[in-house]
Scaffold this motif. Structure first.
Motif, PDB file in Angstrom:
ATOM      1  N   LEU A 123       0.861  -1.180   0.000  1.00 55.48           N
ATOM      2  CA  LEU A 123       0.000   0.000   0.000  1.00 55.48           C
ATOM      3  C   LEU A 123       0.900   1.232   0.000  1.00 55.48           C
ATOM      4  N   PHE A 124       0.774   2.084  -1.054  1.00 57.03           N
ATOM      5  CA  PHE A 124       1.625   3.275  -1.139  1.00 57.03           C
ATOM      6  C   PHE A 124       0.749   4.523  -1.218  1.00 57.03           C
ATOM      7  N   GLU A 125       1.379   5.641  -0.970  1.00 57.85           N
ATOM      8  CA  GLU A 125       0.657   6.913  -0.875  1.00 57.85           C
ATOM      9  C   GLU A 125       0.502   7.545  -2.251  1.00 57.85           C
ATOM     10  N   THR A 126      -0.687   8.097  -2.492  1.00 57.65           N
ATOM     11  CA  THR A 126      -0.945   8.884  -3.701  1.00 57.65           C
ATOM     12  C   THR A 126      -1.428  10.270  -3.295  1.00 57.65           C
ATOM     13  N   VAL A 127      -1.311  11.198  -4.221  1.00 57.93           N
ATOM     14  CA  VAL A 127      -1.792  12.553  -3.955  1.00 57.93           C
ATOM     15  C   VAL A 127      -3.304  12.623  -4.150  1.00 57.93           C
ATOM     16  N   ILE A 128      -3.750  11.972  -5.215  1.00 54.76           N
ATOM     17  CA  ILE A 128      -5.166  11.995  -5.551  1.00 54.76           C
ATOM     18  C   ILE A 128      -5.836  10.740  -5.002  1.00 54.76           C
ATOM     19  N   PRO A 129      -7.009  10.852  -4.350  1.00 53.97           N
ATOM     20  CA  PRO A 129      -7.722   9.663  -3.855  1.00 53.97           C
ATOM     21  C   PRO A 129      -8.084   8.710  -4.995  1.00 53.97           C
ATOM     22  N   ILE A 130      -7.997   7.452  -4.731  1.00 51.42           N
ATOM     23  CA  ILE A 130      -8.298   6.414  -5.715  1.00 51.42           C
ATOM     24  C   ILE A 130      -9.668   5.813  -5.418  1.00 51.42           C
ATOM     25  N   CYS A 131     -10.485   5.722  -6.460  1.00 50.38           N
ATOM     26  CA  CYS A 131     -11.808   5.097  -6.324  1.00 50.38           C
ATOM     27  C   CYS A 131     -11.780   3.705  -6.949  1.00 50.38           C
ATOM     28  N   PRO A 132     -12.560   2.773  -6.399  1.00 50.57           N
ATOM     29  CA  PRO A 132     -13.140   2.790  -5.053  1.00 50.57           C
ATOM     30  C   PRO A 132     -12.076   2.414  -4.021  1.00 50.57           C
ATOM     31  N   PRO A 133     -12.324   2.455  -2.731  1.00 52.14           N
ATOM     32  CA  PRO A 133     -13.621   2.775  -2.112  1.00 52.14           C
ATOM     33  C   PRO A 133     -13.723   4.223  -1.680  1.00 52.14           C
ATOM     34  N   ALA A 134     -12.783   5.063  -2.089  1.00 52.61           N
ATOM     35  CA  ALA A 134     -12.770   6.427  -1.560  1.00 52.61           C
ATOM     36  C   ALA A 134     -14.026   7.199  -1.933  1.00 52.61           C
ATOM     37  N   CYS A 135     -14.676   6.875  -3.052  1.00 50.97           N
ATOM     38  CA  CYS A 135     -15.838   7.618  -3.511  1.00 50.97           C
ATOM     39  C   CYS A 135     -17.144   7.115  -2.926  1.00 50.97           C
ATOM     40  N   ASP A 136     -17.088   6.108  -2.082  1.00 49.30           N
ATOM     41  CA  ASP A 136     -18.331   5.469  -1.634  1.00 49.30           C
ATOM     42  C   ASP A 136     -19.229   6.398  -0.838  1.00 49.30           C
ATOM     43  N   SER A 137     -18.627   7.251   0.018  1.00 54.21           N
ATOM     44  CA  SER A 137     -19.460   8.069   0.909  1.00 54.21           C
ATOM     45  C   SER A 137     -18.607   9.168   1.517  1.00 54.21           C
TER      46      SER A 137
END
Length: 363
Positions: free
Chosen positions: A319-333
């Motif tokens: 698991l590595f860090e990104t600047v932009i959130p990755i979907c899914p599951p970040a977009c779930d709620s």
């Protein structure tokens, strides 16, 4: 006058000789009688020189001759069964035994017997064979549990008449270890059984009587775990969730654990992690580790382990860090961080960030 006297003496000698001749059976129904349950049959026995002797029909017991059953004597029926009857054709001295509505238990050897003395008789036999539908024997295989790589035999036997043929099939018409979808024979062999051989096998016994018989035989193959990871590197932004997945194949079902590299204790459900297992078809399990509201210290390598009595397997996900959130599951709620700062849905962050990036490229 002399000629007449000689003729009378010759006739008398012939008559005396005829009376002294030993009884014989000149005809018996041959070679056998084959019939179906519910049918009618007759068996004939023609005797000579037996007018002064009893003619008896017997049903023989193949196991214990002491249980032989007398059916008739002359034209008198000894067995009180309305399905049986006896009569004689006096012109030919033929005794006919008739049986109606044949039952399976009527199958036996029947004997026509002329009783000359207590220890002397003339005999002839007629086999009566009743066609019977197949019945799979109790000594046939019911189920098998084996380790992968072991030789295995599935056995199937059946009684019936005519002797049933045995055929093997597999559920969904899958291929047998013989590299065919159908195999004829009593024994289906696996030289080295594989996990792909798990499933239900059908032993089918068939002859010309009825619809046949079938036994389902379940084959279980035990094997050590294997792990498949579709994506071994996954990225996610800080303060967002990410699912790490492992696909496990094993039988018996394994014990599953998650670890983070550098940490001795296994991961358990808490405010930072949630573990889910989804088992299906006995041998397959998907396990998911959700890293919740990711903090800096949670980036790194994670391992899923599966252990059963035959062995173990391990898979690793980074698991590595990104600047932009990755979907899914970040977009779930909508989600909230531990310090109560509002985290907006993924779509409300990604689109402005992409616009800013494009504008910067053309300045």
């Amino acid at each position: 006058m002399l000629i007449l006297t000689s003729l009378l003496l010759a006739i008398s000698a012939c008559l005396v000789g005829a009376e002294d001749r030993r009884p014989t059976i000149s005809f018996i129904t041959q070679p056998e009688i084959v019939t179906d349950i519910g049918g009618n049959i007759e068996m004939k026995c023609t005797v000579n020189y037996a007018s002064d002797y009893p003619v008896i029909w017997m049903k023989l017991d193949n196991v214990d001759r002491n249980n032989d059953l007398p059916l008739s004597s002359g034209t008198t029926l000894i067995l009180k069964d309305p399905r049986f009857s006896i009569d004689i054709d006096k012109a030919t001295h033929t005794y006919t035994l008739r049986i109606r509505d044949i039952q399976e238990t009527d199958g036996a050897r029947y004997q026509c017997q002329v009783l000359i003395a207590l220890t002397d008789s003339v005999k002839a036999e007629v086999p009566l064979i009743v066609r019977r539908p197949p019945i799979i024997s109790d000594n046939s295989t019911r189920s098998v549990v084996s380790y992968e790589g072991q030789p295995v035999e599935l056995r199937c036997y059946a009684s019936g008449y005519p002797q049933p043929d045995i055929y093997w099939r597999r559920q969904n018409n899958d291929i047998l270890p013989t590299n065919s979808s159908v195999y004829k024979g009593n024994i289906l062999r696996f030289d080295s059984i594989k996990k792909e051989h798990r499933g239900t096998y059908y032993c089918v016994a068939t002859n010309v009587v009825g619809t046949g018989a079938r036994r389902n035989i379940d084959v279980e193959v035990e094997f050590k775990p294997t792990i498949k990871i579709e994506r071994k590197r996954l990225g996610q932004a800080l303060q967002y969730d990410k699912d790490l997945e492992c696909h496990i194949e094993a039988y018996p079902p394994p014990a599953i654990k998650w670890y983070k590299r550098g940490v001795t204790d296994q991961i358990t459900n808490n405010q930072h992690y949630r573990i889910s297992h989804f088992a299906f078809d006995d041998e397959y399990t998907d396990t998911t580790l959700r890293v919740i509201t990711i903090e800096k210290k949670q980036y790194g390598n994670y391992s899923c382990t599966a252990v059963n009595k035959l062995g173990s397997a391990e898979g690793t996900v980074e698991l590595f860090e990104t600047v932009i959130p990755i979907c899914p599951p970040a977009c779930d709620s909508y989600e909230y961080s531990s310090n109560a700062v509002l985290i907006l849905p993924c779509t409300q962050i990604i689109v402005p960030a992409l616009i800013t990036l494009v504008l910067a490229m053309y300045r």
